[in-house]
Design an enzyme around this catalytic site. Structure first.
Site, PDB file in Angstrom:
ATOM      1  CE1 TYR A 242      -9.222  -2.839   0.541  1.00  0.00           C
ATOM      2  CE2 TYR A 242      -8.535  -0.738  -0.382  1.00  0.00           C
ATOM      3  CZ  TYR A 242      -8.242  -1.909   0.305  1.00  0.00           C
ATOM      4  OH  TYR A 242      -6.966  -2.140   0.766  1.00  0.00           O
TER       5      TYR A 242
ATOM      6  CD  GLU B 158      -8.702  -8.762  -3.898  1.00  0.00           C
ATOM      7  OE1 GLU B 158      -7.585  -9.224  -3.618  1.00  0.00           O
ATOM      8  OE2 GLU B 158      -9.567  -8.491  -3.039  1.00  0.00           O
TER       9      GLU B 158
ATOM     10  CG  HIS C 270      -5.146  -6.001  -0.613  1.00  0.00           C
ATOM     11  ND1 HIS C 270      -6.370  -6.001   0.028  1.00  0.00           N
ATOM     12  CD2 HIS C 270      -5.262  -6.852  -1.660  1.00  0.00           C
ATOM     13  CE1 HIS C 270      -7.187  -6.820  -0.620  1.00  0.00           C
ATOM     14  NE2 HIS C 270      -6.555  -7.349  -1.649  1.00  0.00           N
TER      15      HIS C 270
ATOM     16  CE  LYS D 252      -3.868  -2.270   2.368  1.00  0.00           C
ATOM     17  NZ  LYS D 252      -4.823  -2.185   3.517  1.00  0.00           N
TER      18      LYS D 252
ATOM     19  CG  ASN E 292      -3.584  -2.581   6.948  1.00  0.00           C
ATOM     20  OD1 ASN E 292      -3.431  -2.098   5.835  1.00  0.00           O
ATOM     21  ND2 ASN E 292      -4.635  -3.321   7.264  1.00  0.00           N
TER      22      ASN E 292
END
Ligand code: DAT
Ligand code: MG
Length: 148
Positions: free
Chosen positions: A49, A126, A115, A9, A112
């Site tokens: 998302y 995805e 992904h 990310k 975080n």
């Protein structure tokens, strides 16, 4: 062979963790079959998302994931979907075990680091959202004889 979609990310890219993360999955024995540095459009972020559209954090999640470049990857190997999730650690880094990526490098759920697809269905969805078929590379590695 099973494939999964993983993505460093924007926080992980800015914190110079791409190399560290690549190394962890390489050393585990998984094989990289696609990768690119890219900036995610609002449209792609909302699609990716989509399952979280009704959650209160959806807006900030989309803002965050579009805030800078990400490093999108496809990895292949036996049980790569669930093993990669274990290597990432819990969604909230405060609950993530040491020696996981989020456990070692993160502090807050909003940033975080990484992904990873959570099921075979989301991996397929995805991968095709982020990569065209011609962008994935099929190749054999002799070292696989020492892994399998
Ligand atoms: P994961 O990324 O472990 O698959 P998820 O799919 O439940 O977790 O959520 C997607 C992302 O949304 C997650 O990586 C960080 C963010 N997120 C999840 N829960 C959150 C919360 N309670 N507050 C803020 N952001 C959250
Ligand atoms: Mg998820």
């Amino acid at each position: 062979m099973e494939k999964t979609f993983l993505m460093v990310k924007p926080d992980g890219v800015q914190r110079e963790l791409i190399g560290e993360i690549l190394t962890r999955f390489e050393k585990k024995g998984f094989q990289l079959v696609g990768a690119k540095l890219m900036t995610i459009s609002n449209e792609l972020a909302e699609e990716h998302y989509g399952e979280h559209k009704e959650r209160p954090f959806f807006g900030s999640l989309v803002d965050f994931i579009t805030s800078g470049p990400v490093f999108a990857m496809v990895w292949q190997g036996e049980n790569v979907i669930s093993t990669a999730r274990q290597m990432m650690g819990s969604t909230n880094p405060k609950d993530a075990a040491p020696a996981t990526i989020r456990g070692d490098y993160g502090l807050t759920v909003g940033k975080n680091i990484i992904h990873g697809s959570d099921s075979p269905e989301s991996a397929e969805r995805e991968i095709s959202l982020f990569f065209k078929e011609g962008e994935l590379v099929e190749y054999s590695k002799l070292i696989n004889n020492w892994i399998y």
